[in-house]
Design a protein around this motif. Structure first.
Motif, PDB file in Angstrom:
ATOM      1  N   LYS A  41       5.492   1.119   9.352  1.00 17.44           N
ATOM      2  CA  LYS A  41       6.990   0.660  10.345  1.00 17.44           C
ATOM      3  C   LYS A  41       7.938   0.845   9.789  1.00 17.44           C
ATOM      4  N   GLN A  42       8.283  -0.153   8.383  1.00 11.69           N
ATOM      5  CA  GLN A  42       9.363   0.857   7.232  1.00 11.69           C
ATOM      6  C   GLN A  42      10.064   1.857   7.381  1.00 11.69           C
ATOM      7  N   ALA A  43       8.698   3.179   7.246  1.00 11.13           N
ATOM      8  CA  ALA A  43       8.606   3.997   7.016  1.00 11.13           C
ATOM      9  C   ALA A  43       9.332   4.685   8.427  1.00 11.13           C
ATOM     10  N   ASN A  44       9.147   4.179   9.842  1.00 12.58           N
ATOM     11  CA  ASN A  44       9.538   4.578  10.642  1.00 12.58           C
ATOM     12  C   ASN A  44       8.110   5.142  11.284  1.00 12.58           C
ATOM     13  N   LYS A  45       7.051   5.206  11.100  1.00 11.73           N
ATOM     14  CA  LYS A  45       6.031   5.463  11.646  1.00 11.73           C
ATOM     15  C   LYS A  45       5.476   4.366  12.591  1.00 11.73           C
ATOM     16  N   PRO A  46       4.702   5.562  13.798  1.00 13.57           N
ATOM     17  CA  PRO A  46       3.534   4.658  14.304  1.00 13.57           C
ATOM     18  C   PRO A  46       2.717   4.056  13.660  1.00 13.57           C
ATOM     19  N   VAL A  47       2.217   3.027  14.444  1.00  7.91           N
ATOM     20  CA  VAL A  47       0.956   2.491  14.027  1.00  7.91           C
ATOM     21  C   VAL A  47      -0.166   2.373  14.887  1.00  7.91           C
ATOM     22  N   ILE A  48      -1.332   2.061  15.177  1.00 12.46           N
ATOM     23  CA  ILE A  48      -2.592   1.962  15.974  1.00 12.46           C
ATOM     24  C   ILE A  48      -3.030   0.939  15.122  1.00 12.46           C
ATOM     25  N   GLU A  49      -3.233   0.109  15.694  1.00 10.25           N
ATOM     26  CA  GLU A  49      -4.041  -0.790  15.138  1.00 10.25           C
ATOM     27  C   GLU A  49      -5.864  -1.077  16.381  1.00 10.25           C
ATOM     28  N   ILE A  50      -6.164  -1.101  16.029  1.00 12.11           N
ATOM     29  CA  ILE A  50      -8.026  -1.204  16.350  1.00 12.11           C
ATOM     30  C   ILE A  50      -8.917  -2.555  15.864  1.00 12.11           C
ATOM     31  N   ASN A  51      -8.712  -3.263  16.401  1.00 17.36           N
ATOM     32  CA  ASN A  51      -9.347  -4.710  15.839  1.00 17.36           C
ATOM     33  C   ASN A  51      -9.799  -5.749  16.659  1.00 17.36           C
ATOM     34  N   LEU A  52     -11.075  -6.135  17.001  1.00 21.31           N
ATOM     35  CA  LEU A  52     -11.471  -7.204  18.287  1.00 21.31           C
ATOM     36  C   LEU A  52     -10.415  -8.605  18.157  1.00 21.31           C
ATOM     37  N   ASP A  53      -9.817  -9.040  17.121  1.00 13.56           N
ATOM     38  CA  ASP A  53      -9.678 -10.080  16.655  1.00 13.56           C
ATOM     39  C   ASP A  53      -8.042  -9.823  16.588  1.00 13.56           C
ATOM     40  N   GLU A  54      -7.045 -10.913  16.414  1.00  9.94           N
ATOM     41  CA  GLU A  54      -5.365 -11.549  16.851  1.00  9.94           C
ATOM     42  C   GLU A  54      -5.586 -10.656  14.959  1.00  9.94           C
ATOM     43  N   GLU A  75       4.206  10.538   4.485  1.00 12.58           N
ATOM     44  CA  GLU A  75       4.221  11.891   4.691  1.00 12.58           C
ATOM     45  C   GLU A  75       3.822  12.294   5.390  1.00 12.58           C
ATOM     46  N   CYS A  76       2.749  10.738   6.362  1.00 16.09           N
ATOM     47  CA  CYS A  76       2.084  10.506   7.558  1.00 16.09           C
ATOM     48  C   CYS A  76       3.123  10.801   8.514  1.00 16.09           C
ATOM     49  N   GLN A  77       2.444  11.305  10.144  1.00 18.64           N
ATOM     50  CA  GLN A  77       3.322  11.173  11.126  1.00 18.64           C
ATOM     51  C   GLN A  77       2.658   9.611  11.953  1.00 18.64           C
ATOM     52  N   VAL A  78       1.546   9.625  11.537  1.00 18.20           N
ATOM     53  CA  VAL A  78       1.093   8.169  12.399  1.00 18.20           C
ATOM     54  C   VAL A  78      -0.481   7.167  11.439  1.00 18.20           C
ATOM     55  N   MET A  79      -0.552   6.043  11.581  1.00 16.07           N
ATOM     56  CA  MET A  79      -1.238   5.501  10.471  1.00 16.07           C
ATOM     57  C   MET A  79      -1.904   4.744  11.963  1.00 16.07           C
ATOM     58  N   LEU A  80      -3.675   4.719  11.454  1.00 15.37           N
ATOM     59  CA  LEU A  80      -4.158   3.633  12.011  1.00 15.37           C
ATOM     60  C   LEU A  80      -4.868   2.740  10.518  1.00 15.37           C
ATOM     61  N   ILE A  81      -4.385   1.579  11.596  1.00 22.18           N
ATOM     62  CA  ILE A  81      -5.688   0.219  10.934  1.00 22.18           C
ATOM     63  C   ILE A  81      -6.856  -0.595  11.749  1.00 22.18           C
ATOM     64  N   HIS A 122      -1.012  14.903   9.820  1.00 22.00           N
ATOM     65  CA  HIS A 122      -1.093  14.532   8.304  1.00 22.00           C
ATOM     66  C   HIS A 122      -1.418  12.792   9.390  1.00 22.00           C
ATOM     67  N   VAL A 123      -2.884  12.109   9.135  1.00 25.44           N
ATOM     68  CA  VAL A 123      -2.414  10.947   9.795  1.00 25.44           C
ATOM     69  C   VAL A 123      -3.799  10.400   8.150  1.00 25.44           C
ATOM     70  N   VAL A 124      -2.349   8.754   8.450  1.00 22.44           N
ATOM     71  CA  VAL A 124      -3.534   7.707   7.866  1.00 22.44           C
ATOM     72  C   VAL A 124      -3.967   6.546   8.158  1.00 22.44           C
ATOM     73  N   VAL A 125      -5.299   6.537   7.453  1.00 18.75           N
ATOM     74  CA  VAL A 125      -6.188   5.668   8.268  1.00 18.75           C
ATOM     75  C   VAL A 125      -6.715   4.217   7.169  1.00 18.75           C
TER      76      VAL A 125
END
Ligand code: OAD
Ligand code: ZN
Length: 250
Positions: free
Chosen positions: A207-220, A183-189, A20-23
């Motif tokens: 992050k509070q739920a201890n899920k790994p988060v991946i961010e893809i974004n050009l800027d800070e 419920e997910c195992q990883v989140m993408l933003i 389960h992935v959340v995007v």
């Protein structure tokens, strides 16, 4: 291996081992389709900021002006086609047990790319909602004729069926997003500046739920320091590398 390649590999491993992935996507994912983003240089419209026009107050003060802005946005989106980022997410939906795709975008490009289950947090640009009877009309006319448009049922003024600043997002929608994150195992933003709530806080919830988060974004972005993998590249270039096999960075 470059740093980006390493991060892409790490992100792929996380996604491949998840059921389960959340995007969460924002305007950045559509910028390679030619749709203007909100913040940043090309994001401005005649020197108005979204916060000045995307409000109920602005609408009731000057419905025509606000509709002109939406008409301009509809025109900017009308010929836009999904880009490889949208297509990669549509493919992920087919290859994953459970994908929760949440977008702040109102352009409909995820659906056009083939994603069938899209949670539109901020509504849809191609719907007009009557301010009196609440009837929702699908309307793809560009430009719209008379501004503001009138309800076909009762004749009252219509408004874009979107969520404006100062308006509530349906609680049931927020609840379902929070549940998916839990419920997910990883989140993408992807492609969001992370300054508009409640979407901006969803990464923190993960992050509070201890899920790994991946961010893809050009800027800070404000919360990037908390995320596990941060890739500062174009989403249309990175997303296809994350979900399809046999591809390497050029
Ligand atoms: P923004 O315009 O605030 O942010 C877009 C983000 O995408 C920026 O951080 C860019 O650096 C990044 N970006 C641009 N091109 C990119 C690319 N090719 N690949 C990856 N990233 C890229 O848009 P949102 O965060 O979506 O709300 O804005 C949030 C909300 O503010 C919108 O939904 C809208 C707006 O006011 C309402 O109207 C209620
Ligand atoms: Zn009506």
């Amino acid at each position: 291996m470059t740093e980006t390649e390493e991060k892409v590999n790490q992100a792929r491993e996380l996604i491949e081992s998840a059921s389960h992935v959340v995007v969460l996507t924002g305007a950045g994912i559509s910028s390679e389709s030619g749709v203007p983003t909100f913040r940043g240089q090309e994001g401005l419209w005649q020197n108005f900021r979204p916060e000045e026009l995307a409000t109920p107050e602005a609408f009731w003060k000057d419905p025509k002006l606000v509709w002109e802005w939406y008409d301009w946005r509809r025109n900017a989106v009308k010929d836009a086609k999904p880009n490889p980022g949208h297509y990669a997410l549509a493919e992920l939906e087919n290859n994953l047990e459970n994908l929760t795709l949440i977008t702040q975008n109102i352009d409909g490009l995820h659906q056009m790319a083939g994603s069938s289950n899209v949670t539109e947090m901020h509504g849809n640009l191609w719907q007009i909602r009557c301010t009196k009877c609440g009837d929702i009309e699908q309307n793809f006319e560009v430009p719209l004729g008379e501004l503001p448009p009138r309800c076909k049922k009762c004749g009252e003024i219509g408004r874009p069926n979107v969520v404006w600043f100062g308006e509530m997002i349906e609680m049931s929608l927020i609840d379902s997003v929070l549940k998916a994150i839990e419920e997910c195992q990883v989140m993408l933003i992807i492609g969001t500046s992370g300054v508009v709530e409640p979407a901006a806080s969803m990464g923190l919830v993960a992050k509070q739920a201890n899920k790994p988060v991946i961010e893809i974004n050009l800027d800070e972005t404000p919360s990037a320091g908390l995320y596990d993998i941060v890739i500062r590249e174009k989403s249309g270039e990175i997303l296809p590398l994350l979900f399809t096999s046999n591809r390497t960075l050029s």
